[in-house]
Design a protein around this motif. Structure first.
Motif, PDB file in Angstrom:
ATOM      1  N   ALA A 261      -9.248  -1.012   1.362  1.00  0.00           N
ATOM      2  CA  ALA A 261      -8.863  -2.397   1.101  1.00  0.00           C
ATOM      3  C   ALA A 261      -8.402  -3.096   2.376  1.00  0.00           C
ATOM      4  O   ALA A 261      -8.320  -4.324   2.431  1.00  0.00           O
ATOM      5  CB  ALA A 261      -7.745  -2.433   0.058  1.00  0.00           C
TER       6      ALA A 261
ATOM      7  N   LEU B 244      -7.553  -4.670  -4.299  1.00  0.00           N
ATOM      8  CA  LEU B 244      -7.332  -3.430  -5.049  1.00  0.00           C
ATOM      9  C   LEU B 244      -7.798  -3.590  -6.497  1.00  0.00           C
ATOM     10  O   LEU B 244      -8.413  -2.679  -7.067  1.00  0.00           O
ATOM     11  CB  LEU B 244      -5.846  -3.049  -5.012  1.00  0.00           C
TER      12      LEU B 244
ATOM     13  N   ARG C  31      -6.992   3.208  -0.692  1.00  0.00           N
ATOM     14  CA  ARG C  31      -6.171   2.094  -0.231  1.00  0.00           C
ATOM     15  C   ARG C  31      -6.610   1.627   1.143  1.00  0.00           C
ATOM     16  O   ARG C  31      -6.605   0.430   1.426  1.00  0.00           O
ATOM     17  CB  ARG C  31      -4.709   2.525  -0.209  1.00  0.00           C
TER      18      ARG C  31
ATOM     19  N   LEU D 145       0.840  -1.199   0.000  1.00  0.00           N
ATOM     20  CA  LEU D 145       0.000   0.000   0.000  1.00  0.00           C
ATOM     21  C   LEU D 145       0.873   1.246   0.000  1.00  0.00           C
ATOM     22  O   LEU D 145       1.055   1.907   1.015  1.00  0.00           O
ATOM     23  CB  LEU D 145      -0.966  -0.002   1.190  1.00  0.00           C
TER      24      LEU D 145
ATOM     25  N   GLN E 138     -11.489  -3.282  -6.705  1.00  0.00           N
ATOM     26  CA  GLN E 138     -11.899  -1.867  -6.689  1.00  0.00           C
ATOM     27  C   GLN E 138     -11.705  -1.241  -8.057  1.00  0.00           C
ATOM     28  O   GLN E 138     -12.551  -0.489  -8.532  1.00  0.00           O
ATOM     29  CB  GLN E 138     -11.070  -1.096  -5.658  1.00  0.00           C
TER      30      GLN E 138
ATOM     31  N   VAL F 200      -7.511   4.411  -8.472  1.00  0.00           N
ATOM     32  CA  VAL F 200      -6.693   4.407  -7.263  1.00  0.00           C
ATOM     33  C   VAL F 200      -5.606   5.474  -7.293  1.00  0.00           C
ATOM     34  O   VAL F 200      -5.249   6.035  -6.267  1.00  0.00           O
ATOM     35  CB  VAL F 200      -6.097   2.994  -7.065  1.00  0.00           C
TER      36      VAL F 200
END
Lengths: 300, 262
Positions: B195, B170, B192, A41, B173, B180
């Protein structure tokens, strides 16, 4: 805001594993998840080549939801593993800094109100910013540490804003979270733990701040030298450096002496004319210098 | 966005076969001693030596590029910013407002960059030549409690699992139209963070069933454990370790008594 609980057979499952294996499994799984979130991330920052990661959200989540032990291990080992895979040089310092971040969150705000979690998240965020800054100044220099600073601020802020919300959402969608937390009972000495954690944090923040200031502040003279002196009249120049620096005096004025304890040049001129003086300060890699000429005139 | 989750480069070179305890100890010694090494040319020699070792371990161009990509920005950053703050004496080469760049500053920056490079190479050398399972075995061999080592092995083992799960979320999505990587920073973070909820919940479920299966296998009930693979010191492992420790001790002695390599 309140997410509907996910209907699942979790509610019915009454077998709760005994503490030993459950503790081990939770520690290992949250460690792994923290590492993965730190690696995957990443948020690219528009208009720069940089990015920051959302690993701190998980570190704080681990502490807030499952207590100081999980915070310490998931934060320290998990973030350390993530660095080991991409930037191994950072792994040792990350393990210490992030481990303490997770520990703090757990020790000061585990299963407490959201407000409190936000506040402690702020403390923990300040800790990682200060911690990374101090270590990076030492390893890479002030400049590089200053460039890295905003990224750590963003990470800390993302953690302190999002982690408490995440704890609430997960708890409402997965009520067994509270049962899992019971695998890590806080034994006696809870207050001592909190006070100790808080005290260590304050000391570290102060030390880090002082150290950072020392590194950033340039070495300077606190005064300008008097350039006129008179034959037979004592001359004195207290140059008051802002750090306890080492002083080197070079001059062709034989009458001029350095009083290092008082950081003062003293002497009584015994000859007329112009004398050059070169004064150099050095302290912890920093230097500063003054060059000036003292003109000695006959008695005023 | 496929991140590398294991740096190990499979091969059978001497460095790969070296006992993981020897490699871990040598890396730790090297890491600490580099703090004491500040001189430019000796650092060049150490960096060249580490590059030679990477060559000996047959580390190819792909991993070389990975090292370069991950560490060059930091090295350049240090090289550019160090001279601004170092204030080392020497001939003044340039002035930027109140800042003076001297020849001494540039040498100091070069030394720091080399030292950081040596640290980076040292760690990559260990990770390129040692399996994650061997790392854990080495750590337990050096005294890490078995349970902690087992937990660490579990953590390593689930990295790809959770990595794939997070990617899937992700991607899900994205297929539903989430952009994103567009919009403000807050928006990017929010996408993010969403998720994370399914990722955490599935991880907690996994932890519970993992605990049950550990218990079903009687984990922790045996006091004396037996192991399928045991680490054994071969003569060559001990020789390498002795050489590293000897060279380290000699360096430290010279550094602290004679002040060379400062």
């Amino acid at each position: 805001m309140a997410a509907a609980p996910i209907p699942s057979k979790d509610e019915e499952r009454e077998v709760v594993s005994t503490r030993g294996p459950l503790r081990l499994a939770l520690l290992a799984i949250l460690t792994s998840l923290t590492a993965v979130v730190t690696i995957y991330l990443r948020v690219p920052i528009p208009a720069t080549q940089g990015y920051f990661n959302l690993g701190d959200i998980l570190v704080m989540f681990a502490g807030f939801s499952l207590g100081p032990t999980v915070g310490l291990i998931a934060g320290g080992v998990g973030s350390g593993l993530a660095d080991l895979i991409g930037f191994p040089l950072f792994a040792p310092m990350t393990a210490v800094i992030k481990g303490f971040e997770g520990f703090l969150c757990g020790a000061l705000a585990a299963r407490r109100s959201r407000l409190r979690m936000h506040a402690v998240g702020g403390l923990a965020g300040a800790w990682i910013v200060a911690g990374y800054f101090a270590v990076e100044v030492y390893l890479f220099g002030v400049g590089a540490a200053l460039v890295e600073l905003p990224f750590n601020v963003l990470q800390g802020v993302s953690g302190l804003v999002i982690a408490p919300l995440l704890v609430q959402r997960v708890a409402s969608a997965y009520p067994r979270l509270a049962r899992l937390a019971e695998a890590f009972p806080e034994r006696g000495g809870k207050v001592a733990l909190r006070l100790g954690g808080g005290a260590v944090l304050v000391v570290l923040l102060l030390a880090g701040g002082t150290y950072g200031m020392q590194v950033i502040t340039p070495l300077e003279f606190g005064a300008e030298p008097p350039l006129a002196a008179y034959l037979g009249t004592p001359y004195e120049y207290a140059f008051s450096p802002n750090f306890p620096a080492e002083v080197v005096l070079r001059t062709n004025a034989s009458w001029l002496d350095l009083d290092e304890t008082n950081a003062t040049l003293v002497g009584t001129p015994d000859a007329l004319g112009s004398f050059w003086v070169n004064l150099t300060l050095s302290w912890k890699g920093k230097t500063a210098g003054q060059n000036f000429t003292i003109t000695v005139a006959p008695q005023a | 966005m496929v991140a590398l989750l294991d740096l190990y480069a499979p091969s059978q070179t001497a460095l790969h076969r070296l006992d993981p305890r020897a490699k871990l100890l040598s890396t730790a010694v090297g890491f600490v001693l580099l703090f004491f090494l500040g001189a430019f040319w000796p650092l060049v020699v150490v960096a060249a030596f580490l590059v030679a070792l990477l060559g000996l371990a047959r580390i190819g161009g792909r991993r070389g590029r990975f090292v370069a990509r991950s560490s060059l920005p930091l090295l350049l950053l240090i090289l550019i910013t160090w001279p601004l703050f170092s204030g080392a004496p020497g001939d003044v080469l340039a002035t930027l407002g109140p800042l003076e760049i001297t020849a001494g500053d540039l040498w100091a920056a070069g030394s720091i960059v080399l030292r950081v490079l040596c640290w980076i190479l040292l760690f990559f050398l260990l990770l390129f030549t040692t399996r994650q399972s061997e790392l854990v075995r080495g750590l337990t061999g050096l005294g890490l409690p078995y349970r902690a080592g087992f937990g660490l092995a579990l953590a390593f083992r689930y990295l790809p699992t959770f990595g794939a799960a997070l990617e899937t979320t992700l991607d899900a999505q994205r297929t539903r139209g989430a952009e994103v990587d567009r919009g403000s920073l807050v928006r990017r973070v929010r996408y993010r963070a969403r998720a994370l909820i399914p990722a955490i919940i599935s991880a907690l479920r996994l932890a519970e069933s993992l605990a049950l299966s550990l218990e079903a296998r009687g984990f922790g009930s045996e006091r004396e454990r037996t192991a399928l693979r045991r680490l054994r010191w071969r003569p060559v492992d001990l020789v390498v370790l002795a050489l590293v420790l000897g060279a380290g001790a000699l360096f430290l002695w010279l550094r602290l008594t004679a002040g060379t390599f400062a």
